[in-house]
Design an enzyme around this catalytic site. Structure first.
Site, PDB file in Angstrom:
ATOM      1  N   GLU A   1      -5.769  -6.118   4.005  1.00 29.47           N
ATOM      2  CA  GLU A   1      -5.651  -7.346   2.942  1.00 29.47           C
ATOM      3  C   GLU A   1      -6.876  -7.363   1.811  1.00 29.47           C
ATOM      4  OE1 GLU A   1      -3.759 -10.721   4.033  1.00 29.47           O
ATOM      5  OE2 GLU A   1      -2.520  -9.698   5.566  1.00 29.47           O
ATOM      6  N   GLY A   2      -7.127  -6.277   1.437  1.00 23.89           N
ATOM      7  CA  GLY A   2      -8.263  -6.131   0.533  1.00 23.89           C
ATOM      8  C   GLY A   2      -9.837  -5.951   1.284  1.00 23.89           C
ATOM      9  N   THR A   3     -10.253  -4.595   1.134  1.00 20.65           N
ATOM     10  CA  THR A   3     -11.460  -4.331   1.646  1.00 20.65           C
ATOM     11  C   THR A   3     -12.660  -5.167   1.228  1.00 20.65           C
ATOM     12  OG1 THR A   3     -12.129  -2.998  -0.076  1.00 20.65           O
ATOM     13  CG2 THR A   3     -10.994  -1.700   1.664  1.00 20.65           C
ATOM     14  N   SER A   4     -13.932  -5.075   1.963  1.00 21.79           N
ATOM     15  CA  SER A   4     -14.850  -6.032   1.806  1.00 21.79           C
ATOM     16  C   SER A   4     -15.272  -5.757   0.282  1.00 21.79           C
ATOM     17  CB  SER A   4     -16.032  -5.913   2.515  1.00 21.79           C
ATOM     18  OG  SER A   4     -15.585  -6.340   3.632  1.00 21.79           O
TER      19      SER A   4
ATOM     20  N   SER B   1       0.675  -1.111  -0.062  1.00 16.85           N
ATOM     21  CA  SER B   1      -0.015  -0.112   0.051  1.00 16.85           C
ATOM     22  C   SER B   1       0.910   1.187   0.040  1.00 16.85           C
ATOM     23  CB  SER B   1      -0.983   0.098   1.089  1.00 16.85           C
ATOM     24  OG  SER B   1      -1.876  -1.144   1.069  1.00 16.85           O
ATOM     25  N   GLU B   2       0.253   2.282  -0.722  1.00 13.58           N
ATOM     26  CA  GLU B   2       1.041   3.585  -0.640  1.00 13.58           C
ATOM     27  C   GLU B   2      -0.082   4.620  -0.511  1.00 13.58           C
ATOM     28  OE1 GLU B   2       2.897   4.081  -4.362  1.00 13.58           O
ATOM     29  OE2 GLU B   2       4.526   2.593  -3.946  1.00 13.58           O
TER      30      GLU B   2
ATOM     31  N   GLY C   1      -3.940   2.135  -2.583  1.00 15.56           N
ATOM     32  CA  GLY C   1      -4.626   1.218  -1.456  1.00 15.56           C
ATOM     33  C   GLY C   1      -5.251   0.165  -2.210  1.00 15.56           C
TER      34      GLY C   1
ATOM     35  N   GLY D   1      -3.118 -14.846   2.174  1.00 14.13           N
ATOM     36  CA  GLY D   1      -3.389 -13.820   3.315  1.00 14.13           C
ATOM     37  C   GLY D   1      -4.823 -13.614   3.844  1.00 14.13           C
ATOM     38  N   ARG D   2      -5.760 -13.799   2.954  1.00 12.73           N
ATOM     39  CA  ARG D   2      -7.154 -13.418   3.257  1.00 12.73           C
ATOM     40  C   ARG D   2      -7.680 -14.592   3.877  1.00 12.73           C
ATOM     41  NH1 ARG D   2      -7.241 -10.692  -2.741  1.00 12.73           N
ATOM     42  NH2 ARG D   2      -6.688  -8.741  -1.950  1.00 12.73           N
TER      43      ARG D   2
END
Ligand code: CAA
Length: 381
Positions: free
Chosen positions: A363-366, A126-127, A131, A242-243
């Site tokens: 790790e990735g929004t919904s 992320s930066e 994101g 990761g998820r």
């Protein structure tokens, strides 16, 4: 379909539970209040093999399957989700990717100490302006002889202050857009590499999150992971696993909420009886239990597919999407059942809500998980 855990899996679950109750639980409230990194606990987790659970013994790991990892993540996160995320990042986002894609040099010099828990890893994708839209990396890594020279900034990095090794996604070829992104392993202490201040977070307060900055930071070319231009694929492939870890973290929080709700409802009296006698409470508890079990089924399915070497990215996204949603819902229900006591620090349920929220974001929004699931179903990818 067999729902039984093996002897080995049951043993891992039990040893994680014992460790969590004996070593993690006692100081969790103070760590949350003081936003204190659990350095001693992380050290012990490493000694017990919980930081390199799925890495083969050849590279210092425990050689376990993903189901065992999920079981351990649930038990640890049930007691302290901050410890859960530290463990998850090292296992899923750092060790997994290095074993899968690292050169022999990387494995010998970096994976082994990470898997043994002698060193801690961080994952820097992320930066400030990249994101959810992770292909838009601005950090660059320009080749200069036997070195890459890194310039740029990373945001929201878990283990940011305390890690020893950082997997940094950076563009080695701007013209190639996401196919020009590469993964470069940067050691703490490298000249030109610095960390920003620790973020003051709503939840998972004892895990450390900070920004990273690279100013003409020179890193040897041999620290390239996989190949030039493969960094975005590296990030996506490791995030799939990761998820599963974050889904397990969310289940731990949800299960802790359920157990707290059951315990309190059997103790608390109102209108001359324990509140567990009221149907309003009974139905809430039933719904919480169904949610926890559904989340487990989704997460074990994703883990089993991964262990079987099958495609699991959609199932991992489903597991994370659902488990994170119900973690928030179960924490809210637990607070409601506790009434006023649920709103103060005396009981742990207010922390469960604060800790649960992040599982819908990192790790990735919904929204990103829904994008991944719908693209897979509609055949967009
Ligand atoms: N698994 C494997 N590969 C994937 C993938 C997945 N789930 N999703 C996308 N890809 C691949 C595509 O196949 C494609 O590969 P090729 O170029 O080789 O063909 C490439 O990635 C680009 O994909 P898209 O064209 O679909 O790119 P996009 O920009 O439309 O969408 C995205 C990509 C799925 C939205 C991606 O940017 C994404 O996952 N964003 C969320 C990022 C994220 O999860 N960040 C979390 C930060 S890390 C963190 O939180 C860790 C922590 O500290 C706790």
């Amino acid at each position: 379909m067999n729902f039984d855990l093996t002897e080995d899996q049951l043993m891992i679950k039990e040893s994680a539970r014992e460790f969590a109750q004996a070593e993690v639980a006692p100081s969790s409230v103070e760590r949350d209040i003081n936003a204190e990194f659990p350095a001693e606990i992380v050290k012990k987790l490493g000694e017990l093999g919980f930081l390199g659970m799925m890495v083969s013994p050849e590279y210092g790991g425990a050689g376990l399957d993903t189901i065992s990892y999920v079981l351990a993540m649930i038990e640890i996160s049930k007691v302290d989700a901050s410890v859960g995320v530290i463990m998850s990042v090292n296992n899923s986002l750092v060790c997994f990717g290095l074993e899968e894609y690292g050169s022999d040099y990387i494995k010998q010099n970096y994976l082994i100490p990470l898997a043994k828990g002698e060193k801690l890893g961080a994952f820097a994708l992320s930066e400030p302006e990249a994101g959810s839209d992770a292909t838009k990396q601005k950090t660059t890594a320009d080749r200069d002889g036997d070195f890459y020279v890194l310039n740029g900034m990373k945001n929201w990095i878990t283990n940011g202050k305390n890690a020893d090794y950082y997997l940094v996604m950076a563009s080695t070829n701007k013209e190639m857009a996401h196919k020009g992104i590469s993964t470069i392993l940067v050691e703490k202490g490298t000249a030109g590499f610095s960390q920003g201040k620790k973020e003051d977070k709503l939840g998972i307060r004892s895990s450390d999150t900070c920004s990273l900055s690279f100013e003409s930071c020179k890193v040897p070319v041999k620290n390239l992971v996989w190949e030039e231009g493969k960094g975005f694929n590296f990030a996506m492939n490791t995030l799939n696993g990761g998820r599963i870890g974050i889904a397990a973290q969310a289940i731990g929080i949800a299960e802790a909420s359920l157990e707290a709700a059951i315990k309190y409802s059997k103790e608390r009296k109102a209108f001359g009886q324990t509140i567990s006698n009221f149907q309003a409470i009974q139905f809430k508890i039933s719904d919480m239990a169904v949610k926890v079990d559904t989340a487990k089924l989704l997460t074990f399915r994703a883990a089993a597919l991964k262990d079987a070497g099958k495609k699991y990215f959609k199932e991992a996204a489903m597991a994370k999407l659902y488990s994170s949603k119900i973690a928030v819902e179960c924490a809210l229900d637990a607070i409601q059942i506790h009434g006023g006591y649920g709103y103060v620090r005396e009981y742990l349920v207010e922390r469960y809500l604060r800790d649960a929220k992040i599982t819908e974001i990192y790790e990735g929004t919904s929204e990103i998980q829904r994008m991944i699931i719908s693209r897979a179903l509609l055949d967009y990818n």
